[in-house]
Structures are given as C-alpha cells and as structure tokens.
Design a protein around this motif. Structure first.
Motif, PDB file in Angstrom:
ATOM      1  N   PHE A  60       8.957  17.613   0.846  1.00 24.98           N
ATOM      2  CA  PHE A  60       9.313  16.224   0.589  1.00 24.98           C
ATOM      3  C   PHE A  60       9.299  15.950  -0.913  1.00 24.98           C
ATOM      4  CE2 PHE A  60       9.517  14.147   4.686  1.00 24.98           C
ATOM      5  CZ  PHE A  60       8.958  15.099   5.512  1.00 24.98           C
ATOM      6  N   ARG A  61      10.235  15.143  -1.365  1.00 22.66           N
ATOM      7  CA  ARG A  61      10.310  14.715  -2.761  1.00 22.66           C
ATOM      8  C   ARG A  61      10.201  13.194  -2.819  1.00 22.66           C
ATOM      9  NH1 ARG A  61      12.205  18.750  -6.231  1.00 22.66           N
ATOM     10  NH2 ARG A  61      13.085  20.542  -5.163  1.00 22.66           N
ATOM     11  N   ALA A  62       9.337  12.727  -3.715  1.00 25.61           N
ATOM     12  CA  ALA A  62       9.121  11.288  -3.859  1.00 25.61           C
ATOM     13  C   ALA A  62      10.393  10.612  -4.359  1.00 25.61           C
ATOM     14  CB  ALA A  62       7.977  11.028  -4.834  1.00 25.61           C
ATOM     15  N   LEU A  63      10.721   9.462  -3.793  1.00 26.75           N
ATOM     16  CA  LEU A  63      11.839   8.657  -4.265  1.00 26.75           C
ATOM     17  C   LEU A  63      11.326   7.653  -5.289  1.00 26.75           C
ATOM     18  CD1 LEU A  63      13.633   7.945  -0.861  1.00 26.75           C
ATOM     19  CD2 LEU A  63      14.227   9.661  -2.576  1.00 26.75           C
ATOM     20  N   GLY A  64      12.154   7.267  -6.219  1.00 26.24           N
ATOM     21  CA  GLY A  64      11.755   6.283  -7.225  1.00 26.24           C
ATOM     22  C   GLY A  64      10.632   6.746  -8.113  1.00 26.24           C
ATOM     23  N   ASN A  65      10.548   8.055  -8.358  1.00 29.83           N
ATOM     24  CA  ASN A  65       9.484   8.628  -9.196  1.00 29.83           C
ATOM     25  C   ASN A  65       8.090   8.294  -8.675  1.00 29.83           C
ATOM     26  OD1 ASN A  65      11.211   9.898 -11.056  1.00 29.83           O
ATOM     27  ND2 ASN A  65      11.537   7.952 -12.099  1.00 29.83           N
ATOM     28  N   GLY A  66       7.971   8.101  -7.359  1.00 32.25           N
ATOM     29  CA  GLY A  66       6.666   7.846  -6.756  1.00 32.25           C
ATOM     30  C   GLY A  66       6.174   6.416  -6.879  1.00 32.25           C
ATOM     31  N   ARG A  67       7.010   5.526  -7.383  1.00 33.77           N
ATOM     32  CA  ARG A  67       6.619   4.111  -7.497  1.00 33.77           C
ATOM     33  C   ARG A  67       6.779   3.413  -6.149  1.00 33.77           C
ATOM     34  NH1 ARG A  67       9.951   4.718 -12.048  1.00 33.77           N
ATOM     35  NH2 ARG A  67      11.577   3.677 -10.877  1.00 33.77           N
ATOM     36  N   GLY A  68       6.097   2.306  -5.978  1.00 33.10           N
ATOM     37  CA  GLY A  68       6.200   1.524  -4.749  1.00 33.10           C
ATOM     38  C   GLY A  68       7.529   0.773  -4.676  1.00 33.10           C
ATOM     39  N   PHE A  69       8.072   0.670  -3.456  1.00 34.85           N
ATOM     40  CA  PHE A  69       9.324  -0.053  -3.232  1.00 34.85           C
ATOM     41  C   PHE A  69       9.098  -1.468  -2.744  1.00 34.85           C
ATOM     42  CE2 PHE A  69      10.896   4.246  -3.238  1.00 34.85           C
ATOM     43  CZ  PHE A  69      12.167   4.123  -3.790  1.00 34.85           C
ATOM     44  N   LEU A  70       7.918  -1.723  -2.185  1.00 37.66           N
ATOM     45  CA  LEU A  70       7.605  -3.036  -1.638  1.00 37.66           C
ATOM     46  C   LEU A  70       6.143  -3.314  -1.938  1.00 37.66           C
ATOM     47  CD1 LEU A  70       8.443  -5.439   0.193  1.00 37.66           C
ATOM     48  CD2 LEU A  70       7.661  -4.070   2.136  1.00 37.66           C
ATOM     49  N   THR A  71       5.886  -4.371  -2.696  1.00 37.23           N
ATOM     50  CA  THR A  71       4.520  -4.712  -3.090  1.00 37.23           C
ATOM     51  C   THR A  71       3.831  -5.499  -1.985  1.00 37.23           C
ATOM     52  OG1 THR A  71       5.235  -4.834  -5.390  1.00 37.23           O
ATOM     53  CG2 THR A  71       3.135  -5.862  -4.862  1.00 37.23           C
ATOM     54  N   PRO A  72       2.624  -5.103  -1.587  1.00 31.59           N
ATOM     55  CA  PRO A  72       1.919  -5.832  -0.534  1.00 31.59           C
ATOM     56  C   PRO A  72       1.501  -7.222  -1.007  1.00 31.59           C
ATOM     57  CG  PRO A  72       0.515  -4.105  -1.448  1.00 31.59           C
ATOM     58  CD  PRO A  72       1.864  -3.958  -2.073  1.00 31.59           C
ATOM     59  N   MET A  73       1.762  -8.222  -0.172  1.00 26.56           N
ATOM     60  CA  MET A  73       1.444  -9.607  -0.525  1.00 26.56           C
ATOM     61  C   MET A  73       0.529 -10.274   0.501  1.00 26.56           C
ATOM     62  SD  MET A  73       3.026  -9.860  -3.375  1.00 26.56           S
ATOM     63  CE  MET A  73       2.994 -11.580  -3.741  1.00 26.56           C
ATOM     64  N   VAL A  74       0.016  -9.513   1.473  1.00 32.10           N
ATOM     65  CA  VAL A  74      -0.852 -10.082   2.504  1.00 32.10           C
ATOM     66  C   VAL A  74      -2.191  -9.355   2.504  1.00 32.10           C
ATOM     67  CG1 VAL A  74       1.072 -10.808   3.960  1.00 32.10           C
ATOM     68  CG2 VAL A  74       0.042  -8.565   4.307  1.00 32.10           C
ATOM     69  N   GLY A  75      -3.176  -9.986   3.112  1.00 31.45           N
ATOM     70  CA  GLY A  75      -4.503  -9.389   3.193  1.00 31.45           C
ATOM     71  C   GLY A  75      -5.339  -9.743   1.975  1.00 31.45           C
ATOM     72  N   GLU A  76      -6.636  -9.697   2.158  1.00 32.07           N
ATOM     73  CA  GLU A  76      -7.556 -10.068   1.087  1.00 32.07           C
ATOM     74  C   GLU A  76      -7.376  -9.207  -0.162  1.00 32.07           C
ATOM     75  OE1 GLU A  76     -12.352 -10.075   0.399  1.00 32.07           O
ATOM     76  OE2 GLU A  76     -11.586 -10.479   2.408  1.00 32.07           O
ATOM     77  N   ASN A  77      -7.205  -7.895   0.022  1.00 33.67           N
ATOM     78  CA  ASN A  77      -7.095  -6.988  -1.123  1.00 33.67           C
ATOM     79  C   ASN A  77      -5.670  -6.593  -1.464  1.00 33.67           C
ATOM     80  OD1 ASN A  77      -9.929  -6.781  -1.552  1.00 33.67           O
ATOM     81  ND2 ASN A  77     -10.035  -5.495   0.275  1.00 33.67           N
ATOM     82  N   ARG A  78      -4.711  -7.117  -0.714  1.00 34.44           N
ATOM     83  CA  ARG A  78      -3.282  -6.817  -0.941  1.00 34.44           C
ATOM     84  C   ARG A  78      -3.020  -5.319  -1.035  1.00 34.44           C
ATOM     85  NH1 ARG A  78      -0.652 -11.844  -4.109  1.00 34.44           N
ATOM     86  NH2 ARG A  78      -1.685 -13.384  -2.855  1.00 34.44           N
ATOM     87  N   LEU A  79      -3.407  -4.617   0.034  1.00 33.03           N
ATOM     88  CA  LEU A  79      -3.206  -3.178   0.118  1.00 33.03           C
ATOM     89  C   LEU A  79      -2.122  -2.872   1.142  1.00 33.03           C
ATOM     90  CD1 LEU A  79      -6.923  -2.006   0.357  1.00 33.03           C
ATOM     91  CD2 LEU A  79      -5.494  -2.148  -1.686  1.00 33.03           C
ATOM     92  N   MET A  80      -1.454  -1.743   0.983  1.00 33.49           N
ATOM     93  CA  MET A  80      -0.509  -1.245   1.967  1.00 33.49           C
ATOM     94  C   MET A  80      -0.868   0.211   2.222  1.00 33.49           C
ATOM     95  SD  MET A  80       3.652  -1.156   2.068  1.00 33.49           S
ATOM     96  CE  MET A  80       3.828  -2.922   2.149  1.00 33.49           C
ATOM     97  N   ARG A  81      -1.684   0.410   3.253  1.00 31.74           N
ATOM     98  CA  ARG A  81      -2.122   1.758   3.607  1.00 31.74           C
ATOM     99  C   ARG A  81      -1.523   2.126   4.953  1.00 31.74           C
ATOM    100  NH1 ARG A  81      -7.232   3.281   0.638  1.00 31.74           N
ATOM    101  NH2 ARG A  81      -7.136   4.996   2.087  1.00 31.74           N
ATOM    102  N   ASP A  82      -1.325   3.420   5.162  1.00 31.17           N
ATOM    103  CA  ASP A  82      -0.782   3.943   6.424  1.00 31.17           C
ATOM    104  C   ASP A  82       0.528   3.275   6.835  1.00 31.17           C
ATOM    105  OD1 ASP A  82      -3.209   5.435   6.611  1.00 31.17           O
ATOM    106  OD2 ASP A  82      -4.181   3.670   7.457  1.00 31.17           O
ATOM    107  N   PRO A  83       1.499   3.151   5.926  1.00 27.83           N
ATOM    108  CA  PRO A  83       2.757   2.494   6.306  1.00 27.83           C
ATOM    109  C   PRO A  83       3.504   3.309   7.363  1.00 27.83           C
ATOM    110  CG  PRO A  83       3.004   3.578   4.189  1.00 27.83           C
ATOM    111  CD  PRO A  83       1.558   3.691   4.562  1.00 27.83           C
ATOM    112  N   ASN A  84       4.077   2.612   8.325  1.00 25.79           N
ATOM    113  CA  ASN A  84       4.826   3.242   9.396  1.00 25.79           C
ATOM    114  C   ASN A  84       6.165   2.527   9.531  1.00 25.79           C
ATOM    115  OD1 ASN A  84       5.764   4.430  11.717  1.00 25.79           O
ATOM    116  ND2 ASN A  84       3.887   4.142  12.861  1.00 25.79           N
TER     117      ASN A  84
END
Length: 100
Positions: A60-84
């Motif tokens: 697998f090769r990272a897209l976008g140089n490994g940067r995030g495509f969608l910034t998390p805006m919910v939850g107390e800590n604004r994390l996006m873990r285990d995306p499916n």
C-alpha cells in the motif's frame, strides 16, 4: 509516495484478504485498486482520515503524502481512529470511526 509501515498495513489487511478469497467472477476488474482507510499512532488520529492504495492488496502507498483527507470535528478529543469506509447496498459510501 510514502510506504505504509507493516503495523498500519496489518490493521486494514483483512479487507484485502477477503477480496482475494472472492470467486473469480467477483474479483475486481484489472483497473480496480484496493483502498485502505487508516490512522497512525504518531498523531493518535488527530489528522483524521488517511487513505492508501494498492494494486495487489499487499503493498500500500499513502495518498496525499500521508496527510489526512477529512479532519475529525466530533467527540471530546476530536480523534478519528479505526476508520472504516464501506459501500452500502444502496450504493452510497459510508464512513464510521472511533472518536474517543
């Protein structure tokens, strides 16, 4: 492009293995690719949704140089873990993740 480290790739390899086990008639067309949604421990999921692609389901090769495509805006800590990322029976794509 950046390569995904082994630990990160193993987190999403189940989808690739499942596709490899499909009958010949259900396998992807030659121009299809595998898409892996992931996060890294380095940023603890703060950078949001990261994507990687593979032609064979093994490298697998990272897209976008490994940067995030969608910034998390919910939850107390604004994390996006285990995306499916998955496609529903209606053809719409859905994204679910752990936020805290």
């Amino acid at each position: 492009m950046d390569f995904i480290d082994r630990r990160t790739a193993l987190a999403g390899i189940g989808a690739a293995i499942g596709c490899a086990a499909l009958p010949v008639s259900a396998r992807p067309a030659p121009d299809d690719v595998f898409l892996l949604s992931y996060f890294t421990d380095k940023d603890e999921g703060r950078e949001g949704l990261k994507l990687a692609r593979s032609d064979d389901g093994y490298v697998f090769r990272a897209l976008g140089n490994g940067r995030g495509f969608l910034t998390p805006m919910v939850g107390e800590n604004r994390l996006m873990r285990d995306p499916n990322l998955l496609q529903g029976p209606d053809g719409l794509w859905h994204l679910v993740w752990t936020s805290d």
